[in-house]
Design a protein around this motif. Structure first.
Motif, PDB file in Angstrom:
ATOM      1  N   ASP A 121     138.566  32.759  36.811  1.00  0.00           N
ATOM      2  CA  ASP A 121     138.913  34.099  36.315  1.00  0.00           C
ATOM      3  C   ASP A 121     137.719  35.033  36.441  1.00  0.00           C
ATOM      4  OD1 ASP A 121     137.188  33.510  34.237  1.00  0.00           O
ATOM      5  OD2 ASP A 121     138.761  33.210  32.743  1.00  0.00           O
ATOM      6  N   THR A 123     135.495  35.928  34.384  1.00  0.00           N
ATOM      7  CA  THR A 123     134.273  35.463  33.725  1.00  0.00           C
ATOM      8  C   THR A 123     133.637  34.283  34.456  1.00  0.00           C
ATOM      9  OG1 THR A 123     135.378  33.846  32.287  1.00  0.00           O
ATOM     10  CG2 THR A 123     135.309  36.152  31.525  1.00  0.00           C
ATOM     11  N   ALA A 125     135.190  31.393  34.607  1.00  0.00           N
ATOM     12  CA  ALA A 125     135.756  30.174  34.024  1.00  0.00           C
ATOM     13  C   ALA A 125     136.843  29.604  34.925  1.00  0.00           C
ATOM     14  CB  ALA A 125     136.330  30.474  32.642  1.00  0.00           C
TER      15      ALA A 125
END
Length: 447
Positions: A121, A123, A125
């Motif tokens: 994603d 971020t 992650a």
């Protein structure tokens, strides 16, 4: 699309399936980066086989049987120029080939052709990761099916189920039907007879179109080795448009069979549209033998074409159930060898052979391809693959002719030769199984 069913078609389907998985799980819009790792044989020869191109196009939602090969260079150039791609043509993400598409020499469990897709994603992650395996012929497995090499779950009840050659012969004897008739009845579990015939004739038309393109195209094949296309020049010689290079050499039927196989194999190597039969690397054999039937055998008609393809499919099922169609798993005996066996049995059937003669022809076709290694020079489906298709087609015709001169009784059964092929593939060193680390792939300069 060429050049490889396991290394091009399979990865494209796997990438498309992974992108579809993101959409199904509601993760498409939150995806910002995808990494793809190609393992084993894919890692070793994926560049030469176009696996990288296939993955990028697959992530964009393209299917190998539907994409127009002519648009591929433009699509790939756009991805590379923009530094990104659009998942399923709907969601843009950044994509850098150098960091996001990696070739790994080590292998994943279960099969030599492994792929790992990971999505992240905004971020950084990890959202989801999935492994896929290209198990030959363009087939792809994932999840719990991978260990068992299961293509699909299907509870359709077949009127004539079979998994061995012996079982197939017993069904033919008990019901007094040829192999093609049993296959047709089995296919009716999924589609009407009219639809089956329509689809099989479509396959035949694609084969014919591939041959026609191969007879016209000239120049050199992509990939850097500058392999010259020969089919167009050979066609002009055989058809009398230009003088034959060796006038004293008589033109026989086998010259045309060689031509048909070369035309298809060159189209495949160029990334054109072919019929995977049973793989792309062996895609020239069945069209060449089917053209031999169509052009040179008395009484050839579309019904014969349909029976030919049904019989070839029945033989392929035996190899898929009991051995492998993957050059990365058992060497080229699983590709050219299986195609030769399929074509030999199919030709014997349409020329009036009994089920026993068909089984004998299929056995001969494989028996004399046992131990055939997969050693593509430069990781490209060109040398020795193109000529190997021509040799496989000629072997198939000869196998059918030998079988038809007998009564179907023979010493080695098809089941025994399939078992031998599987065991030979297991014993074969990995470097001879589509890694470009053995055989002609490393000795070409010395030759």
């Amino acid at each position: 699309m060429g050049p490889s069913s396991s290394h091009t078609v399979g990865p494209m389907r796997a990438a498309m399936a992974f992108a579809g998985k993101l959409e199904q799980q509601g993760l498409l819009q939150s995806s910002r980066r995808v990494t793809v790792e190609l393992f084993g044989s894919l890692g070793a020869t994926g560049k030469g086989h176009g696996s990288d191109k296939a993955v990028m196009l697959g992530l964009e939602g393209e299917a190998p049987d539907l994409i127009d090969p002519a648009v591929i260079p433009h699509r790939l150039a756009a991805i590379r120029e923009n530094g990104g791609l659009r998942l399923l043509q709907r969601h843009a993400i950044a994509f850098n080939e150098k960091t996001d598409l990696l070739f790994q020499r080590k292998s994943l469990p279960y099969h030599a052709n492994g792929m790992r897709f990971t999505v992240f994603d905004a971020t950084g992650a990890e959202l989801v990761q999935a492994d896929y395996y290209s198990v030959g012929g363009g087939f792809v497995v994932t999840g719990p099916d991978a260990a068992a090499d299961k293509i699909t779950h299907d509870d359709a009840r077949l009127p004539y189920p079979f998994k061995t050659g012996d079982g197939l012969l017993k069904l033919c004897a008990a019901h007094r039907k040829p192999i093609s008739a049993l296959m047709l009845d089995n296919e009716k579990a999924w589609q009407s007879e009219s639809k089956i015939r329509e689809n099989l004739l479509h396959i035949w038309r694609v084969m014919q179109a591939c041959v026609e393109r191969g007879l016209r195209e000239e120049g050199t094949l992509p990939g850097g080795m500058k392999v010259r296309r020969r089919a167009a020049n050979l066609y002009r010689q055989l058809s009398g448009e230009i003088p034959r290079l060796t006038p004293s050499l008589p033109v026989g039927t086998m010259e045309w069979v060689n031509l048909f196989a070369l035309a298809v194999s060159e189209e495949n190597a160029a990334g054109g549209r072919v019929v995977t039969a049973p793989t792309n690397g062996a895609a020239g054999i069945i069209p060449a033998v089917l053209h031999y039937y169509w052009r040179f055998c008395d009484g050839a008609d579309e019904d014969g074409v349909i029976r030919f393809l049904l019989t070839a499919a029945a033989i392929a099922i035996l190899y898929k159930e009991n051995a492998s169609l993957s050059g990365a798993e058992v060497g080229c005996q699983g590709e050219v060898g299986v195609a030769c066996s399929m074509a030999a049995g199919a030709l014997a059937e349409v020329l009036g052979g009994s089920p026993e003669q068909v089984e004998n022809a299929a056995e001969i076709g494989m028996e004399h391809n046992l131990g055939l290694t997969c050693d593509p020079v430069g990781g490209l489906v060109q040398v020795p693959c193109i000529e190997r298709n021509a040799m496989g087609a000629v072997k198939a015709i000869n196998a059918a002719r030998i079988a038809l001169r007998g009564d179907g009784s023979h010493f080695v059964s098809l089941d025994k030769v399939i078992k031998t092929m599987r065991e030979t593939g297991a014993d074969m060193k990995t470097k001879y199984k589509e890694t470009s680390r053995g055989g002609l792939a490393v000795n070409l300069i010395e030759c």
